[in-house]
Design a protein around this motif. Structure first.
Motif, PDB file in Angstrom:
ATOM      1  N   VAL A  72       0.854  -1.183   0.000  1.00  8.82           N
ATOM      2  CA  VAL A  72       0.000   0.000   0.000  1.00  8.82           C
ATOM      3  C   VAL A  72       0.891   1.236   0.000  1.00  8.82           C
ATOM      4  N   ALA A  73       0.760   2.065  -1.029  1.00  6.43           N
ATOM      5  CA  ALA A  73       1.504   3.318  -1.133  1.00  6.43           C
ATOM      6  C   ALA A  73       0.517   4.465  -0.971  1.00  6.43           C
ATOM      7  N   THR A  74       0.820   5.377  -0.046  1.00  8.65           N
ATOM      8  CA  THR A  74      -0.049   6.520   0.206  1.00  8.65           C
ATOM      9  C   THR A  74       0.706   7.799  -0.116  1.00  8.65           C
ATOM     10  N   ALA A  75       0.144   8.591  -1.030  1.00  8.91           N
ATOM     11  CA  ALA A  75       0.733   9.871  -1.435  1.00  8.91           C
ATOM     12  C   ALA A  75      -0.116  10.989  -0.842  1.00  8.91           C
ATOM     13  N   PRO A  76       0.299  11.600   0.269  1.00  7.71           N
ATOM     14  CA  PRO A  76      -0.498  12.667   0.867  1.00  7.71           C
ATOM     15  C   PRO A  76      -0.842  13.747  -0.160  1.00  7.71           C
ATOM     16  N   GLN A  77      -2.113  14.119  -0.197  1.00  6.24           N
ATOM     17  CA  GLN A  77      -2.643  15.120  -1.126  1.00  6.24           C
ATOM     18  C   GLN A  77      -2.551  14.653  -2.586  1.00  6.24           C
ATOM     19  N   GLY A  78      -2.384  13.370  -2.777  1.00  2.00           N
ATOM     20  CA  GLY A  78      -2.301  12.841  -4.138  1.00  2.00           C
ATOM     21  C   GLY A  78      -3.643  12.708  -4.815  1.00  2.00           C
ATOM     22  N   GLY A  79      -4.730  12.637  -3.999  1.00  2.00           N
ATOM     23  CA  GLY A  79      -6.067  12.556  -4.565  1.00  2.00           C
ATOM     24  C   GLY A  79      -6.233  11.368  -5.490  1.00  2.00           C
ATOM     25  N   ASP A  80      -6.866  11.638  -6.644  1.00  2.00           N
ATOM     26  CA  ASP A  80      -7.118  10.587  -7.628  1.00  2.00           C
ATOM     27  C   ASP A  80      -6.301  10.778  -8.900  1.00  2.00           C
ATOM     28  N   THR A  81      -5.229  11.557  -8.816  1.00  2.00           N
ATOM     29  CA  THR A  81      -4.498  11.918 -10.040  1.00  2.00           C
ATOM     30  C   THR A  81      -3.007  11.633  -9.996  1.00  2.00           C
ATOM     31  N   THR A  82      -2.472  11.266  -8.854  1.00  2.00           N
ATOM     32  CA  THR A  82      -1.027  11.092  -8.727  1.00  2.00           C
ATOM     33  C   THR A  82      -0.600   9.696  -9.175  1.00  2.00           C
ATOM     34  N   ILE A  83       0.419   9.632  -9.974  1.00  2.00           N
ATOM     35  CA  ILE A  83       0.927   8.343 -10.457  1.00  2.00           C
ATOM     36  C   ILE A  83       2.033   7.853  -9.529  1.00  2.00           C
ATOM     37  N   ILE A  84       1.911   6.612  -9.086  1.00  3.09           N
ATOM     38  CA  ILE A  84       2.932   5.965  -8.266  1.00  3.09           C
ATOM     39  C   ILE A  84       3.605   4.899  -9.116  1.00  3.09           C
ATOM     40  N   HIS A  85       4.921   4.948  -9.148  1.00  4.64           N
ATOM     41  CA  HIS A  85       5.696   3.958  -9.907  1.00  4.64           C
ATOM     42  C   HIS A  85       6.326   2.971  -8.929  1.00  4.64           C
ATOM     43  N   ILE A  86       6.233   1.697  -9.263  1.00  5.60           N
ATOM     44  CA  ILE A  86       6.809   0.651  -8.415  1.00  5.60           C
ATOM     45  C   ILE A  86       7.850  -0.135  -9.189  1.00  5.60           C
ATOM     46  N   THR A  87       8.941  -0.442  -8.521  1.00  9.42           N
ATOM     47  CA  THR A  87       9.959  -1.339  -9.053  1.00  9.42           C
ATOM     48  C   THR A  87      10.248  -2.388  -8.000  1.00  9.42           C
ATOM     49  N   VAL A  88      10.217  -3.657  -8.402  1.00 13.05           N
ATOM     50  CA  VAL A  88      10.494  -4.740  -7.463  1.00 13.05           C
ATOM     51  C   VAL A  88      11.661  -5.548  -7.990  1.00 13.05           C
ATOM     52  N   ASN A  89      12.688  -5.692  -7.161  1.00 15.84           N
ATOM     53  CA  ASN A  89      13.822  -6.554  -7.475  1.00 15.84           C
ATOM     54  C   ASN A  89      13.701  -7.810  -6.634  1.00 15.84           C
TER      55      ASN A  89
END
Length: 628
Positions: free
Chosen positions: A457-474
């Motif tokens: 779970v990634a939470t971006a304060p004030q990100g609303g419904d428009t912020t893109i979160i990028h994930i990289t898993v090694n």
């Protein structure tokens, strides 16, 4: 579940249905249509059923010996639960009534946020004090989240950079902008990327250990001609005559008239004496900031030692005793960590020479944000936003008022940045709101039904419904959904990660693309049993790491009214481990670069001494730092 058995006997736990969990405003996560009651000691044998009937429900679990009862309600939702609790609490046979809150294993791993003080070498005692004291981290967040376009400033250094000066100027330079590969950042490159500022320097000592006023003046003139808008002078004349004082004062005033946007930052000197006898630091001029020195407890720096001949020596920050002398503000000057030498050993320097460049870096940040600022305006901003007390327990265990003889002020670069952003550049919202946009919170927890499955779970304060979160898993496993970019829904983006096998390890890196705030988490699907000797869990929250306790046995770990903690069919519980890596591939003098590419295999092993299991690898001409 029944409580018919005696203490120590394994009860028949009922696995809870995770689909019945709801999020409530008042209680957080609860099981829908459930309440938990503790009966009074005087309650009769049929009390549990009577309470259940009163709320229209049914008893579904009980621990008779401890008078605990769980009741299932006929209808669900937060309102229905609240109404049932009100009825139950009013019953004379009820001592306590509450919602059936969800019990989760303490396996959740919080993120280690990316930040300017991530370097593992800064975790040594006192090594990050000078950054924290002046607010480097919040300044970094404010600049990143403000969205203000930066105009790259240029910093100038007039100093001695050779062996005759024990490379003094190089270490001063490192305090502002650390050489790539140096492992610890300078104050300026901790806040601004390398491509958002520049610097230039001039050798004014040559092969000598001393220089002249004329050389100093010529060096400053050269730096101004090279475009420097803030010039660091970690040097000076001790026991200056009135004529020398007058010469420096006239020089500063000429600079102010010709170049009103150029600010000089000078050290106060290290004689533990009246700053009025030291120049250029010590002069009260609008285009000069004089920086005094503190120790790590926030007091005026001064130390005494005896040499091999029995002669006692004293060094410490110069200070104001009255008259015309000035110390504008202070920063840490004793045992300032400046990085690692070529032998990999930590280097700490003492002297106001290393307090001054902290202020020089602050000036450069303000110039980057607003290049229209004059030298006098920047000095006033630094004075207005400086702190008069130190109340950071990481620096001092008590509130310490800054010595009035050091101006009564300590640099706070974060306050200065916020003043410029909010008052001159029109950045709206509160300071806390702006900082929030530079944060990314992440947590990972194992699924209840599969020890190889983890929820991210990634939470971006004030990100609303428009912020893109990028994930990289090694690491070995599968990501669901498969997209590496998700748009937040009410600030949140969610993934699931499924390992292939127990013992697998994965490093998860998350980045919000609007402000580049990021977080890192490392998880391991551990093959150890919960009760194996030496088994540990390690949690990482913010900047600190603390080892967890050995996972308790099932009889102590499980809630008496809920199902078991997550376990695989083999009776093995997953374990999370926090690991941090720092990879750097940039080099410049005085750091010696390796001549060949080196291959690193990163492994995470158990704390019990078992051989480490490979996790992932990378090939880079860089040093590697890792820890469990």
């Amino acid at each position: 579940m029944s409580g018919d058995g005696g203490e120590g006997e394994e009860p028949a736990f009922v696995v809870p249905d995770e689909s019945t969990v709801i999020q409530t405003a008042g209680w957080g996560e609860v099981f829908d249509r459930r309440i938990v009651v503790r009966l009074t000691d005087a309650a009769g044998a049929g009390a549990a059923d009577e309470v259940a009937a009163a709320v229209g429900g049914t008893v579904v679990a009980r621990v008779d010996e401890y008078l605990l009862v769980e009741i299932e309600l006929p209808s669900g939702g937060e309102g229905a639960i609240a109404a049932a609790l009100e009825v139950a609490a009013a019953r004379p046979e009820v001592l306590i009534a509450g919602p059936s809150q969800v019990v989760r294993p303490d396996l959740e791993v919080m993120e280690r946020p990316c930040g300017p003080l991530d370097a593992l070498v800064l975790e040594g005692e006192g090594r990050s004090d000078h950054y924290r004291l002046i607010g480097v981290e919040d300044a970094w967040r404010l600049v990143r989240a403000s969205g203000v376009a930066v105009t790259p400033p240029k910093v100038g250094f007039a100093d001695g950079f050779g062996q005759s000066q024990q490379y003094h100027g190089l270490w001063v330079n490192e305090m502002v902008d650390a050489s790539p590969g140096r492992d610890a950042p300078g104050v300026l490159d901790a806040i601004l990327p390398d491509d958002q500022f520049g610097w230039t320097r001039v050798e004014v000592f040559g092969s000598s250990s001393i220089t002249s006023k004329a050389n100093t003046f010529a060096g400053v003139r050269y730096l101004i001609g090279r475009g420097a808008k803030v010039i660091n002078l970690s040097l000076g004349v001790n026991q200056a005559t009135p004529e020398t004082v007058a010469l420096y004062r006239a020089f500063l005033r000429d600079i102010a008239a010709k170049h009103p946007d150029v600010l000089i930052v000078a050290s106060a000197g290290n004689k533990a004496a009246d700053v009025a006898t030291h120049v250029p630091g010590g002069l009260n001029e609008p285009n000069l900031v004089t920086v005094g020195g503190l120790n790590h407890q926030g007091e005026r720096w001064q130390e005494t030692w005896t040499d091999s001949d029995g002669v006692e020596h004293t060094a410490g920050s110069n200070y104001v005793t009255g008259g015309d002398g000035e110390v504008t503000l202070a920063a840490i000057a004793q045992d300032v960590f400046t990085g690692m030498n070529n032998s990999g050993e930590p280097v700490a320097q003492s002297g106001t020479s290393f307090a001054a460049p902290q202020v020089t870096a602050a000036v450069a940040v303000l110039q980057a944000l607003d290049p229209t600022l004059t030298a006098a305006q920047i000095k006033q901003i630094l004075v207005d936003t400086a702190a008069t007390e130190i109340a950071d327990p990481a620096i001092s265990d008590r509130i310490t008022a800054v010595d009035p003889a050091l101006g009564g002020r300590v640099l706070r670069i974060d306050n200065a940045v916020w003043k410029v952003l909010s008052e001159r550049l029109g950045v709206t919202g509160s300071r806390e709101q702006v900082i929030g946009r530079a944060l990314l919170q992440a947590r990972v927890r194992p699924s209840l039904d599969d020890p190889l499955d983890y929820r991210i779970v990634a939470t971006a304060p004030q990100g609303g419904d428009t912020t893109i979160i990028h994930i990289t898993v090694n690491g070995p496993g599968a990501l669901n959904p498969g997209s590496e970019n998700l748009t937040t829904d009410d600030d949140v983006a969610r993934w699931r990660w499924t390992f292939f096998n127990t013992g697998n390890t994965a490093q998860i890196s998350l980045t919000r693309t609007d402000t580049e705030a990021c977080a890192r988490v490392v998880i391991t699907a551990d093959a150890e049993t919960p009760d194996s000797p030496g088994s540990t869990k390690e949690h990482s929250t913010g900047r600190s790491r603390r080892p967890g306790s050995r996972p308790p046995s099932p009889s102590r770990q499980r809630s008496p009214l809920r199902g078991p903690s997550p376990r695989s069919t083999s009776g093995r519980a997953p374990t999370t481990t926090a690991v941090e890596c720092k990879l750097s591939s940039r080099w410049r003098a005085p750091v010696k670069a390796p001549s060949t590419t080196m291959e690193w295999w990163i492994a995470a092993g158990s704390s019990s001494g078992a051989p480490p299991s490979p996790a992932w690898w990378s090939t880079t001409p860089a040093p590697l730092w890792w820890r469990r």
